[in-house]
Design a protein around this motif. Structure first.
Motif, PDB file in Angstrom:
ATOM      1  N   TRP A  75      91.175  -8.234  48.978  1.00  0.00           N
ATOM      2  CA  TRP A  75      89.857  -8.866  49.148  1.00  0.00           C
ATOM      3  C   TRP A  75      90.030 -10.352  49.436  1.00  0.00           C
ATOM      4  O   TRP A  75      90.810 -11.028  48.767  1.00  0.00           O
ATOM      5  CB  TRP A  75      89.051  -8.747  47.858  1.00  0.00           C
ATOM      6  CG  TRP A  75      88.696  -7.378  47.401  1.00  0.00           C
ATOM      7  CD1 TRP A  75      89.549  -6.420  46.917  1.00  0.00           C
ATOM      8  CD2 TRP A  75      87.376  -6.813  47.331  1.00  0.00           C
ATOM      9  NE1 TRP A  75      88.830  -5.301  46.560  1.00  0.00           N
ATOM     10  CE2 TRP A  75      87.511  -5.511  46.792  1.00  0.00           C
ATOM     11  CE3 TRP A  75      86.106  -7.287  47.666  1.00  0.00           C
ATOM     12  CZ2 TRP A  75      86.412  -4.678  46.587  1.00  0.00           C
ATOM     13  CZ3 TRP A  75      85.016  -6.462  47.460  1.00  0.00           C
ATOM     14  CH2 TRP A  75      85.167  -5.161  46.929  1.00  0.00           C
ATOM     15  N   PRO A  82      83.313 -10.592  40.531  1.00  0.00           N
ATOM     16  CA  PRO A  82      83.932 -11.928  40.650  1.00  0.00           C
ATOM     17  C   PRO A  82      83.032 -12.958  41.337  1.00  0.00           C
ATOM     18  O   PRO A  82      83.198 -14.150  41.143  1.00  0.00           O
ATOM     19  CB  PRO A  82      85.186 -11.665  41.497  1.00  0.00           C
ATOM     20  CG  PRO A  82      85.476 -10.216  41.325  1.00  0.00           C
ATOM     21  CD  PRO A  82      84.153  -9.548  41.149  1.00  0.00           C
ATOM     22  N   LYS A  87      82.963 -18.851  47.372  1.00  0.00           N
ATOM     23  CA  LYS A  87      83.098 -20.136  46.664  1.00  0.00           C
ATOM     24  C   LYS A  87      83.458 -21.292  47.619  1.00  0.00           C
ATOM     25  O   LYS A  87      83.787 -22.384  47.153  1.00  0.00           O
ATOM     26  CB  LYS A  87      84.172 -20.021  45.570  1.00  0.00           C
ATOM     27  CG  LYS A  87      83.937 -18.893  44.571  1.00  0.00           C
ATOM     28  CD  LYS A  87      82.774 -19.174  43.626  1.00  0.00           C
ATOM     29  CE  LYS A  87      82.585 -17.997  42.656  1.00  0.00           C
ATOM     30  NZ  LYS A  87      81.342 -18.062  41.896  1.00  0.00           N
ATOM     31  N   TYR A 142      92.968  -9.965  44.947  1.00  0.00           N
ATOM     32  CA  TYR A 142      91.627 -10.503  45.134  1.00  0.00           C
ATOM     33  C   TYR A 142      91.746 -12.011  45.221  1.00  0.00           C
ATOM     34  O   TYR A 142      92.159 -12.668  44.274  1.00  0.00           O
ATOM     35  CB  TYR A 142      90.715 -10.139  43.960  1.00  0.00           C
ATOM     36  CG  TYR A 142      89.267 -10.492  44.186  1.00  0.00           C
ATOM     37  CD1 TYR A 142      88.407  -9.582  44.775  1.00  0.00           C
ATOM     38  CD2 TYR A 142      88.758 -11.737  43.825  1.00  0.00           C
ATOM     39  CE1 TYR A 142      87.077  -9.893  44.992  1.00  0.00           C
ATOM     40  CE2 TYR A 142      87.431 -12.061  44.045  1.00  0.00           C
ATOM     41  CZ  TYR A 142      86.598 -11.137  44.625  1.00  0.00           C
ATOM     42  OH  TYR A 142      85.282 -11.441  44.854  1.00  0.00           O
ATOM     43  N   ASP A 161      81.059 -15.032  38.865  1.00  0.00           N
ATOM     44  CA  ASP A 161      81.769 -15.982  38.003  1.00  0.00           C
ATOM     45  C   ASP A 161      81.043 -17.327  38.042  1.00  0.00           C
ATOM     46  O   ASP A 161      80.768 -17.854  39.119  1.00  0.00           O
ATOM     47  CB  ASP A 161      83.218 -16.146  38.494  1.00  0.00           C
ATOM     48  CG  ASP A 161      84.060 -16.966  37.524  1.00  0.00           C
ATOM     49  OD1 ASP A 161      83.740 -16.976  36.322  1.00  0.00           O
ATOM     50  OD2 ASP A 161      85.034 -17.588  37.984  1.00  0.00           O
ATOM     51  N   ILE A 204      89.176  -0.979  32.116  1.00  0.00           N
ATOM     52  CA  ILE A 204      89.522  -1.529  33.413  1.00  0.00           C
ATOM     53  C   ILE A 204      90.793  -0.831  33.887  1.00  0.00           C
ATOM     54  O   ILE A 204      91.847  -0.944  33.255  1.00  0.00           O
ATOM     55  CB  ILE A 204      89.776  -3.049  33.316  1.00  0.00           C
ATOM     56  CG1 ILE A 204      88.590  -3.766  32.692  1.00  0.00           C
ATOM     57  CG2 ILE A 204      90.151  -3.633  34.662  1.00  0.00           C
ATOM     58  CD1 ILE A 204      87.369  -3.846  33.527  1.00  0.00           C
ATOM     59  N   GLN A 224      89.940 -15.658  45.926  1.00  0.00           N
ATOM     60  CA  GLN A 224      88.653 -16.353  45.945  1.00  0.00           C
ATOM     61  C   GLN A 224      88.918 -17.847  46.172  1.00  0.00           C
ATOM     62  O   GLN A 224      88.766 -18.666  45.273  1.00  0.00           O
ATOM     63  CB  GLN A 224      87.945 -16.128  44.604  1.00  0.00           C
ATOM     64  CG  GLN A 224      86.473 -16.443  44.623  1.00  0.00           C
ATOM     65  CD  GLN A 224      85.806 -16.054  43.311  1.00  0.00           C
ATOM     66  OE1 GLN A 224      86.200 -16.515  42.233  1.00  0.00           O
ATOM     67  NE2 GLN A 224      84.791 -15.223  43.393  1.00  0.00           N
ATOM     68  N   LEU A 280      84.354 -11.858  30.513  1.00  0.00           N
ATOM     69  CA  LEU A 280      84.588 -10.412  30.648  1.00  0.00           C
ATOM     70  C   LEU A 280      85.744 -10.122  31.592  1.00  0.00           C
ATOM     71  O   LEU A 280      85.985 -10.866  32.540  1.00  0.00           O
ATOM     72  CB  LEU A 280      83.319  -9.750  31.220  1.00  0.00           C
ATOM     73  CG  LEU A 280      82.061  -9.824  30.349  1.00  0.00           C
ATOM     74  CD1 LEU A 280      80.840  -9.891  31.232  1.00  0.00           C
ATOM     75  CD2 LEU A 280      81.990  -8.644  29.409  1.00  0.00           C
ATOM     76  N   ASP A 281      86.407  -9.009  31.335  1.00  0.00           N
ATOM     77  CA  ASP A 281      87.428  -8.509  32.257  1.00  0.00           C
ATOM     78  C   ASP A 281      86.754  -7.651  33.312  1.00  0.00           C
ATOM     79  O   ASP A 281      85.986  -6.755  32.976  1.00  0.00           O
ATOM     80  CB  ASP A 281      88.447  -7.643  31.499  1.00  0.00           C
ATOM     81  CG  ASP A 281      89.386  -8.499  30.680  1.00  0.00           C
ATOM     82  OD1 ASP A 281      89.865  -9.509  31.221  1.00  0.00           O
ATOM     83  OD2 ASP A 281      89.615  -8.169  29.504  1.00  0.00           O
ATOM     84  N   VAL A 282      87.060  -7.927  34.578  1.00  0.00           N
ATOM     85  CA  VAL A 282      86.422  -7.176  35.667  1.00  0.00           C
ATOM     86  C   VAL A 282      87.440  -6.873  36.760  1.00  0.00           C
ATOM     87  O   VAL A 282      88.533  -7.447  36.797  1.00  0.00           O
ATOM     88  CB  VAL A 282      85.248  -7.972  36.303  1.00  0.00           C
ATOM     89  CG1 VAL A 282      84.185  -8.283  35.266  1.00  0.00           C
ATOM     90  CG2 VAL A 282      85.742  -9.254  36.956  1.00  0.00           C
ATOM     91  N   THR A 283      87.042  -5.968  37.657  1.00  0.00           N
ATOM     92  CA  THR A 283      87.801  -5.750  38.891  1.00  0.00           C
ATOM     93  C   THR A 283      86.901  -6.208  40.049  1.00  0.00           C
ATOM     94  O   THR A 283      85.703  -6.396  39.847  1.00  0.00           O
ATOM     95  CB  THR A 283      88.130  -4.257  39.101  1.00  0.00           C
ATOM     96  OG1 THR A 283      86.920  -3.575  39.407  1.00  0.00           O
ATOM     97  CG2 THR A 283      88.765  -3.632  37.873  1.00  0.00           C
ATOM     98  N   PRO A 284      87.450  -6.348  41.259  1.00  0.00           N
ATOM     99  CA  PRO A 284      86.602  -6.758  42.386  1.00  0.00           C
ATOM    100  C   PRO A 284      85.507  -5.730  42.667  1.00  0.00           C
ATOM    101  O   PRO A 284      84.470  -6.069  43.198  1.00  0.00           O
ATOM    102  CB  PRO A 284      87.575  -6.812  43.568  1.00  0.00           C
ATOM    103  CG  PRO A 284      88.927  -6.874  42.977  1.00  0.00           C
ATOM    104  CD  PRO A 284      88.852  -6.210  41.642  1.00  0.00           C
ATOM    105  N   PHE A 309      93.311  -1.901  43.231  1.00  0.00           N
ATOM    106  CA  PHE A 309      93.353  -2.969  44.228  1.00  0.00           C
ATOM    107  C   PHE A 309      94.629  -3.772  44.038  1.00  0.00           C
ATOM    108  O   PHE A 309      95.253  -3.716  42.969  1.00  0.00           O
ATOM    109  CB  PHE A 309      92.111  -3.865  44.134  1.00  0.00           C
ATOM    110  CG  PHE A 309      92.096  -4.793  42.960  1.00  0.00           C
ATOM    111  CD1 PHE A 309      92.447  -6.130  43.114  1.00  0.00           C
ATOM    112  CD2 PHE A 309      91.727  -4.346  41.698  1.00  0.00           C
ATOM    113  CE1 PHE A 309      92.432  -6.996  42.034  1.00  0.00           C
ATOM    114  CE2 PHE A 309      91.720  -5.206  40.616  1.00  0.00           C
ATOM    115  CZ  PHE A 309      92.070  -6.533  40.780  1.00  0.00           C
ATOM    116  N   MET A 365      91.115  -9.251  36.109  1.00  0.00           N
ATOM    117  CA  MET A 365      90.777 -10.671  36.146  1.00  0.00           C
ATOM    118  C   MET A 365      89.599 -10.949  35.210  1.00  0.00           C
ATOM    119  O   MET A 365      88.864 -10.041  34.843  1.00  0.00           O
ATOM    120  CB  MET A 365      90.402 -11.068  37.585  1.00  0.00           C
ATOM    121  CG  MET A 365      89.126 -10.447  38.094  1.00  0.00           C
ATOM    122  SD  MET A 365      88.811 -10.812  39.827  1.00  0.00           S
ATOM    123  CE  MET A 365      90.051  -9.813  40.612  1.00  0.00           C
TER     124      MET A 365
END
Lengths: 162, 302
Positions: B65, A64, B70, B22, A67, B14, B24, A14-18, B19, A1
């Motif tokens: 998750w 995340p 938010k 996720y 963000d 990555i 949110q 940026l691309d990240v994971t949880p 997972f 994500m």
């Protein structure tokens, strides 16, 4: 994500994971290594950043959740190459020993002075209570924050006189 | 202009395979629907100050998750005539700083100011503190003393649970697999009240309580009309000591035998030996703390 955040005024996507910690994102992806990993469990304060105006342990923040956030690290404190008064004070007070805790200490001191420009020693101790110095150089670190408060007062009065 | 010290390209690889989902959500309604679908197979992330410690170096093992950060509709402190309602995602920092809580719930506010450190208080939430249900959770004892209740919601339904019925064991509570804790309601003291809070630990900050203690007394013409006494790290759950409360009600402060009440507190708790202190230490401290609390309240009321 993908997430988008502002770090030291620069917007980055940026691309990240949880399970990417904000700490790793800042150190590894952005290369800002002033942010340190001490305990990795929120107990030492070495990974402190200012996130949306508040002191934050970056080792406990999933990427995340950052963000849309505004992040300030130690690298972003000096404006146009001029040290912030609190950085100057840490140098002048001789508050730095091994230096590992100092980025976090400086940011904790800055956050405290932003809210309370006239702290007494007890206020400073409470404001820095989330940061551990294993050289145990606390006395001079507290002196440095008090010194910065005095500096800011003088600067303030000069600016007001203009 | 000075060159930014930041890397221009992300260098992180990555993996993204560890997972599954996720979420949110931006609204409680969506969050409840997701929770209804996944039940216990989803992990709720609030301020993550406990979650990231519990899952240190194995965060990748969390499959699904549900991030509540938010959901702005869960962040509030609202007063009405009879009570205060606090949204579950309200931080310790917001509780500590609230002008409205000052004076009305001093014990809750003092506890919020003692949680962790500035870095933890800015992130950790009241809902997270309750749902984690640690026997040492610092907000839990004041919530028991003030006789708070918690709103547990599922998609389409909600129920209220009294604080003293909520905790069932260390890190265990009555919440069902589809429920989310959304609101905390604390009744306003009816009469004038005085309180006492103390957190006992090896350091002043960044410490898990060896013992924590909260006492709230309401007075009607100097007679105690209601008492709320609770302790943390003194039993498998945070506990309300009702038997002692009964011994206080109807009396004035100068009629109380402090040492006898201290002895009784010692009998009513069930602490264990652990890294933070021994059973014997905790019992002795509980005894002294009860005496100190009553003396302190007495001296402040003159």
């Amino acid at each position: 994500m993908q997430i988008t955040l502002r770090v030291n005024g620069e917007e980055r996507t940026l691309d990240v994971t949880p399970y990417t910690r904000l700490l790793d994102l800042i150190r590894e992806d952005l290369g800002l290594t002033g942010v340190k990993e001490g305990c990795g469990k929120g107990e030492c304060g070495a990974c402190t950043v200012i996130m949306n105006g508040e002191l934050t342990a970056s080792c406990l923040v999933p990427a995340p959740q950052a963000d849309g956030a505004e992040i300030l690290t130690i690298e972003g404190l000096a404006a146009d190459g001029k040290l912030d008064p609190i950085q100057e004070s840490f140098i002048e007070a001789g508050a730095v020993q091994c230096g590992f805790c100092i980025p976090g200490m400086v940011l904790a001191g800055k956050r405290l002075l932003d809210e309370n420009p006239n702290p007494n020693e007890e206020d400073v101790r409470y404001g820095l209570s989330g940061n551990i110095c294993r050289c145990t150089g606390y006395a001079k670190i507290i002196d440095a924050v008090m010194m910065a408060a005095d500096k800011l007062k003088v600067e303030g009065s000069v600016n007001n006189g203009e | 202009m000075k060159k930014s010290p930041m890397k221009l390209e992300s260098s992180q690889t990555i993996s993204g395979v560890d997972f599954e989902n996720y979420f949110q959500p931006g609204s409680l309604k969506e969050a409840l629907e997701i929770k209804a679908e996944y039940g216990r197979d989803i992990t709720i992330a609030a301020g993550t100050t406990d979650l990231f410690v519990a899952y240190y170096e194995r965060l990748h093992t969390i499959k699904n998750w549900l991030d509540l950060s938010k959901i702005d509709e869960l962040k509030y402190i609202k007063f009405s005539e009879k009570n205060v309602k606090i949204g579950a995602m309200t931080t310790h920092l917001a509780l500590k700083e609230s002008e409205e809580l000052k004076g009305k719930f001093p014990v809750l506010q003092a506890a919020a100011a003692d949680v962790g450190s500035p870095q933890i208080r800015s992130r950790g939430t009241i809902g997270g503190n309750i749902a984690t249900s640690s026997p040492s959770g610092d907000l839990l004892t004041p919530l028991l003393s003030y006789q708070a209740r918690f709103k547990l919601e599922t998609a389409g339904k909600s129920r209220w649970a009294a604080a003293e019925e909520f905790f069932t064991g260390p890190k265990q509570n009555i919440m069902g697999p589809k429920e989310i804790l959304t609101e905390i309601e604390v009744p306003l003291p009816k009469n004038d009240s005085s309180g006492y809070w103390i957190k006992i630990g090896r350091r002043k900050a960044l410490v898990i309580s060896t013992l924590n203690f909260s006492l709230v007394l309401e007075f009607n013409k100097e007679k105690i009309s209601r008492a709320g006494l609770a302790m943390g790290s003194a039993a498998p759950t945070p506990v309300r000591l009702k038997k002692i409360e009964e011994m206080l009600v109807g009396k004035s402060l100068d009629e109380l035998d402090h040492r006898k009440l201290g002895e009784e507190v010692k009998k009513q708790i069930a602490p264990i030996d652990d890294v933070r202190g021994t059973k014997e230490y905790r019992e002795d401290v509980a005894f002294e703390t009860m005496i100190n609390a009553l003396e302190d309240i007495e001296s402040r009321r003159g």
